[in-house]
Write a protein that holds these residues in place. Structure first.
Motif, mmCIF file in Angstrom:
data_model
loop_
_atom_site.group_PDB
_atom_site.id
_atom_site.type_symbol
_atom_site.label_atom_id
_atom_site.label_comp_id
_atom_site.label_asym_id
_atom_site.label_seq_id
_atom_site.Cartn_x
_atom_site.Cartn_y
_atom_site.Cartn_z
ATOM 1 N N PHE A 4 33.199 47.249 47.302
ATOM 2 C CA PHE A 4 33.089 46.688 45.947
ATOM 3 C C PHE A 4 31.611 46.538 45.578
ATOM 4 C CE2 PHE A 4 37.478 45.959 46.255
ATOM 5 C CZ PHE A 4 37.970 45.514 45.039
ATOM 6 N N THR A 5 31.259 46.996 44.400
ATOM 7 C CA THR A 5 29.888 46.834 43.926
ATOM 8 C C THR A 5 29.724 45.434 43.318
ATOM 9 O OG1 THR A 5 30.380 47.647 41.703
ATOM 10 C CG2 THR A 5 29.783 49.285 43.379
ATOM 11 N N PRO A 6 28.467 44.944 43.182
ATOM 12 C CA PRO A 6 28.277 43.646 42.519
ATOM 13 C C PRO A 6 28.885 43.600 41.116
ATOM 14 C CG PRO A 6 26.265 44.291 43.640
ATOM 15 C CD PRO A 6 27.198 45.468 43.746
ATOM 16 N N GLY A 7 28.785 44.732 40.388
ATOM 17 C CA GLY A 7 29.375 44.758 39.052
ATOM 18 C C GLY A 7 30.876 44.583 39.075
ATOM 19 N N GLN A 8 31.558 45.179 40.068
ATOM 20 C CA GLN A 8 33.010 45.028 40.159
ATOM 21 C C GLN A 8 33.394 43.583 40.470
ATOM 22 O OE1 GLN A 8 33.559 48.239 43.088
ATOM 23 N NE2 GLN A 8 35.022 49.169 41.661
ATOM 24 N N VAL A 9 32.628 42.938 41.344
ATOM 25 C CA VAL A 9 32.911 41.539 41.671
ATOM 26 C C VAL A 9 32.754 40.663 40.429
ATOM 27 C CG1 VAL A 9 32.200 39.563 43.057
ATOM 28 C CG2 VAL A 9 32.260 41.846 44.089
ATOM 29 N N VAL A 10 31.683 40.913 39.672
ATOM 30 C CA VAL A 10 31.477 40.144 38.440
ATOM 31 C C VAL A 10 32.627 40.374 37.471
ATOM 32 C CG1 VAL A 10 29.992 39.896 36.415
ATOM 33 C CG2 VAL A 10 28.970 40.090 38.690
ATOM 34 N N ARG A 11 33.045 41.645 37.337
ATOM 35 C CA ARG A 11 34.125 41.957 36.392
ATOM 36 C C ARG A 11 35.440 41.309 36.803
ATOM 37 N NH1 ARG A 11 31.598 47.059 36.179
ATOM 38 N NH2 ARG A 11 33.047 47.908 37.719
ATOM 39 N N ILE A 12 35.677 41.145 38.107
ATOM 40 C CA ILE A 12 36.917 40.504 38.550
ATOM 41 C C ILE A 12 37.038 39.109 37.946
ATOM 42 C CG2 ILE A 12 38.073 39.470 40.544
ATOM 43 C CD1 ILE A 12 37.154 41.848 42.205
ATOM 44 N N PHE A 13 35.986 38.302 38.144
ATOM 45 C CA PHE A 13 36.022 36.924 37.636
ATOM 46 C C PHE A 13 35.975 36.895 36.104
ATOM 47 C CE2 PHE A 13 34.612 36.173 41.986
ATOM 48 C CZ PHE A 13 35.369 35.066 42.334
ATOM 49 N N LEU A 14 35.138 37.763 35.537
ATOM 50 C CA LEU A 14 34.960 37.736 34.093
ATOM 51 C C LEU A 14 36.239 38.130 33.365
ATOM 52 C CD1 LEU A 14 32.947 37.277 31.818
ATOM 53 C CD2 LEU A 14 32.281 39.680 32.002
ATOM 54 N N LEU A 15 36.833 39.261 33.773
ATOM 55 C CA LEU A 15 38.046 39.719 33.092
ATOM 56 C C LEU A 15 39.205 38.759 33.323
ATOM 57 C CD1 LEU A 15 37.843 43.566 33.808
ATOM 58 C CD2 LEU A 15 37.277 42.352 31.700
ATOM 59 N N GLN A 16 39.270 38.193 34.518
ATOM 60 C CA GLN A 16 40.353 37.264 34.831
ATOM 61 C C GLN A 16 40.322 36.055 33.895
ATOM 62 O OE1 GLN A 16 40.113 35.795 38.828
ATOM 63 N NE2 GLN A 16 42.282 35.294 38.939
ATOM 64 N N VAL A 55 35.119 25.710 33.239
ATOM 65 C CA VAL A 55 35.348 27.052 33.793
ATOM 66 C C VAL A 55 34.180 27.459 34.679
ATOM 67 C CG1 VAL A 55 35.579 29.484 33.188
ATOM 68 C CG2 VAL A 55 36.852 27.772 31.909
ATOM 69 N N HIS A 56 32.955 27.176 34.212
ATOM 70 C CA HIS A 56 31.776 27.513 35.011
ATOM 71 C C HIS A 56 31.815 26.794 36.354
ATOM 72 C CE1 HIS A 56 27.557 27.228 36.315
ATOM 73 N NE2 HIS A 56 27.382 28.379 35.678
ATOM 74 N N GLY A 57 32.148 25.502 36.330
ATOM 75 C CA GLY A 57 32.222 24.756 37.581
ATOM 76 C C GLY A 57 33.328 25.247 38.488
ATOM 77 N N GLY A 67 30.527 34.354 32.698
ATOM 78 C CA GLY A 67 29.625 35.388 33.194
ATOM 79 C C GLY A 67 28.482 34.832 34.019
ATOM 80 N N LEU A 68 27.977 33.657 33.649
ATOM 81 C CA LEU A 68 26.886 33.063 34.422
ATOM 82 C C LEU A 68 27.319 32.751 35.849
ATOM 83 C CD1 LEU A 68 25.401 30.622 31.746
ATOM 84 C CD2 LEU A 68 24.437 32.793 32.542
ATOM 85 N N ALA A 69 28.539 32.181 35.973
ATOM 86 C CA ALA A 69 29.030 31.865 37.320
ATOM 87 C C ALA A 69 29.427 33.130 38.070
ATOM 88 C CB ALA A 69 30.220 30.912 37.224
#
Length: 760
Positions: free
Chosen positions: A283-295, A260-262, A355-357
């Motif tokens: 979009f804030t950096p937090g929103q971008v992170v949440r997109i991938f994380l929640l998905q 998943v990370h890769g 979350g790391l990616a």
């Protein structure tokens, strides 16, 4: 939030296959971990339940009839005493099956070691010939309440009135006699007695045994069994299955997290402009992170819920031991907690790697940075340029250059692809080792297929002549087996005298040499661990009231009795007891002979004087492991496929920048496609070679470590043959090349405008 969900929905529609693979992989991983949890619970709790319900004794001492066992009740640390009960060793028969049993005279249902009745009723003085069978023995005899047992060689009959569970060492044909409770009147000529000790502190078991031996005298004690030995036997193969499932489940979880990370990292590199646009529109950096994380958390959660639901609804319906384990586990107090904790833990681990990616995606600047003019793979090396000069196909040279010049990224891709392949190699080694127990039993401590015990009605010469006349018997090794006290007199070990100096027993040795001379012996790993001894040491033991000192010259692979076995020749034991006669015969069969047919012929020829058993193969209890290994290989292959698709996508995207240059130097679309296919194939080949080089020694170490911990000993591991490994590696490389062909061909035929847009 609405915009975030719309972008996630659009991305899901674009990457449906990747999402499906992640859901299936998570479901397989969580299912493996849940089954491992069920097997661990099943391995421990049934025995613990029986021990608790029966108010079990922590120590059982078998003594001679003259021993004054009343002294044991006054020992410090002894809480309660069960017995003493008179015992007699007899053979019983039911429906054509025979078993050696210990007939235990019990005047009333005891308060300590009180066997829970599972069928029928307890003993009744109105039925003096009634007996209660231990449930495992009853299954071996196919006996139920109301059936009649006969005692071969006599006119005596016993009526089964009930079946009961027991927390004592379980019945094993040819090794451990079964337990039969009867009224004292049904044991008219006892050969000894047994007493159970329930301790105030179970941790003092070894000390109490030593004190009991001191009080009664070593010559009065024939056998000692403890609650630790009984629990270890009861756990047995179930614990091994749980360890295998847990190990591969955790390994697959790590592999899935890395995949998943890769995948996210590759998608971020391929969608830098899209992420920049998201940043530019607010979009804030937090929103971008949440997109991938929640998905990806949603994918993992869906797979985990599916696995938990299937395990709960259908797990108990799995055929064999796995289904039994899940059924028992569902009734245990910690079942609900495990059903929640395991899926949640898997989802959180995948979320952490995601979350790391995703954090890297949040750091993408709103304005894309200009890409360097140099090619993504760097300049061609001198070797590559010379290779092109000698007319080596450009696809091979440039494919190698594409695959391995971006070293940090290339090594990471190879490492992620290596992990699932490495676990597959380990799984195949486990499968091959199990097959070895069946195909080459003589190499894993099972040189004989049948064990024969003769009663006093036939002489040694008559028995050997009868056995060797059978066309299916290649050799018959006479022997005896008795219990002996170790040097510390706190535990019972198995002493065997098998074969003679003239016709030695073919022990399977993993270390040292065979026992050829007087006072020489070979020992199992379990015995060496118990006595803290090594090959070359002299050990002292007590047989009855006689001391015996043997020189351990080799370590044998011993699948029986947890490896707590020391074996010498029958001639060596006869030096101390010239009148010793063999009580058992181990039979090595001729090639192609069927053990069951030979056993039937010998039983008929023995006319009731022979008790013939097939030698137990520890791999028989591991048959569910085959289906487990097959399922794990499928899950690992799925994870490997996810990583492979990620690597292909990254290679195709990175090659877009070189597309114009490759076309400018005259390469056709087919040659450009071949470059990407070659790069992907070489990456897969590197992963296969690394997985084989690391997986085979790792598998040997893990299997031998399990062998040492179980008492069998190291030396049982068998890696898969080249006939299996080579096709596996070839299939992985060809699959990688085939999967890369279609997207590479599409990229090679892109329009000039699309290519310029990608490079911009």
């Amino acid at each position: 939030m609405r915009a975030t969900l719309r972008w996630a929905h659009s991305d899901l529609r674009t990457h449906r296959g990747e999402a499906l693979f992640l859901v299936l992989a998570t479901a397989g991983i969580v299912a493996s971990l849940l089954l491992a949890t069920a097997l661990f619970g099943y391995a421990t709790n049934p025995w613990q339940r029986v021990f608790t319900q029966s108010h079990g004794a922590h120590v059982w001492l078998h003594t001679d009839k003259a021993a004054d066992t009343g002294k044991l009740a006054g020992l410090d640390g002894v809480d309660t005493v069960a017995g003493p009960y008179p015992t007699a060793a007899v053979t019983v028969s039911s429906r054509g099956s025979r078993a050696s049993v210990e007939l235990r005279g019990t005047p009333e249902r005891p308060s300590v070691g009180r066997p829970p009745i599972v069928s029928g009723r307890w003993l009744d003085p109105s039925a003096p010939n009634g007996v209660v069978l231990e449930s495992r023995l009853a299954r071996a005899l196919l006996a139920e309440p109301g059936d009649t047992l006969t005692v071969p060689g006599t006119a005596r009959e016993l009526t089964v009135v009930g079946l009961a569970d027991s927390a004592e060492p379980r019945y094993r044909p040819g090794e451990q006699p079964g337990l039969v409770w009867a009224l004292p009147s049904a044991v008219p000529d006892p050969g000894g007695q047994v007493i159970g000790l329930r301790l105030t502190d179970p941790g003092d078991t070894s000390y109490i045994v030593q004190r009991a031996v001191t009080v009664l005298g070593s010559g009065a004690i024939g056998e000692v069994s403890t609650w630790q030995q009984a629990r270890a036997e009861a756990q047995g193969d179930n614990r091994l299955l749980g360890q295998v499932l847990g190990l591969f489940g955790l390994g697959a979880l790590v592999a899935a997290g890395l995949a998943v990370h890769g995948a996210i990292g590759t998608r971020i590199r391929g969608h830098l402009r899209d992420l920049s646009v998201l940043k530019a529109i607010g979009f804030t950096p937090g929103q971008v992170v949440r997109i991938f994380l929640l998905q990806h958390l949603a994918y993992a959660l869906l797979g985990a819920l599916a696995a938990a639901g299937l395990a709960e609804a259908l797990g108990s319906r799995i055929p064999g031991r796995l289904g039994d384990a899940v059924g028992v586990w569902q009734g245990l107090p910690g079942h609900t907690v495990a059903l929640i904790v395991v899926p949640v833990g898997a989802v959180l681990f995948i979320g952490a790697t995601t979350g790391l990616a995703a954090w890297r995606a949040g750091r993408v600047p709103p304005v894309p940075l200009p890409r360097p003019a140099a090619t993504s793979g760097g300049r061609l090396s001198g070797v590559a340029r010379r290779a092109l000069g000698v007319r080596i196909p450009p696809a091979l040279v440039l494919g190698w250059h594409t695959a391995f010049t971006r070293r940090p990224r290339s090594l990471a891709t190879v490492a992620r692809l290596t992990l699932p392949l490495l676990l597959i190699v380990v799984a195949m080694s486990a499968w091959t080792t199990i097959d070895r127990f069946h195909s080459e039993p003589e190499r894993v401590g099972l040189p004989t297929a049948l064990s024969v015990r003769a009663d006093a009605g036939r002489s040694e010469q008559q028995v050997r002549s009868l056995l060797e006349r059978d066309p299916g018997v290649a050799a018959a090794y006479p022997g005896v087996e008795t219990a002996a006290l170790g040097p510390s007199q706190t535990a019972t070990i198995a002493l065997r005298g098998l074969g003679t100096h003239r016709d030695p027993y073919p022990h399977t040795l993993a270390e040292g040499r065979p026992a050829r001379g007087s006072d020489e012996a070979v020992a199992g790993q379990g015995l060496l661990d118990l006595l803290d001894a090594r090959v070359g040491d002299w050990v002292r033991m007590t047989v009855g009231d006689q001391p015996l000192i043997l020189h351990i010259v080799g370590r044998s692979i011993e699948p029986e009795n947890a490896g707590r076995v020391i074996s010498t020749s029958l001639d060596t034991l006869r030096e101390n007891d010239p009148g010793l006669r063999p009580t058992l015969y181990e039979l090595r069969l001729a090639p192609g002979a069927d053990p069951r047919e030979v056993a039937d012929r010998l039983t008929a020829a023995g006319d009731g004087h022979l008790d013939v058993h097939t030698v137990a193969n520890p791999a028989d209890g591991l048959s569910p492991l085959r289906a487990v290994v097959a399922g794990l290989i499928a899950v690992l292959a799925l994870i490997g496929l996810i990583e492979l698709l990620t690597a292909i996508g990254g290679t195709v995207r990175e090659s877009e920048r070189d597309l114009l240059a490759l076309k400018a130097i005259g390469l056709s679309p087919r040659q450009i496609t071949a470059i990407t296919v070659t790069a992907t194939g070489l990456t897969a080949l590197a992963a296969v070679l690394a997985a084989t080089a690391l997986g085979l020694p790792l598998a040997h170490w893990l299997i031998d470590a399990q062998g040492r911990s179980s008492g069998i000993g190291a030396g049982i591991a068998q890696g898969p043959s080249a006939v299996l490994v080579v096709p596996l590696g070839a299939a992985a490389v060809l699959c990688a090349a085939a999967l890369a062909a279609v997207p590479a061909a599409r990229a090679a035929r892109r329009r000039l405008a699309d290519t310029l847009s990608a490079v911009a």
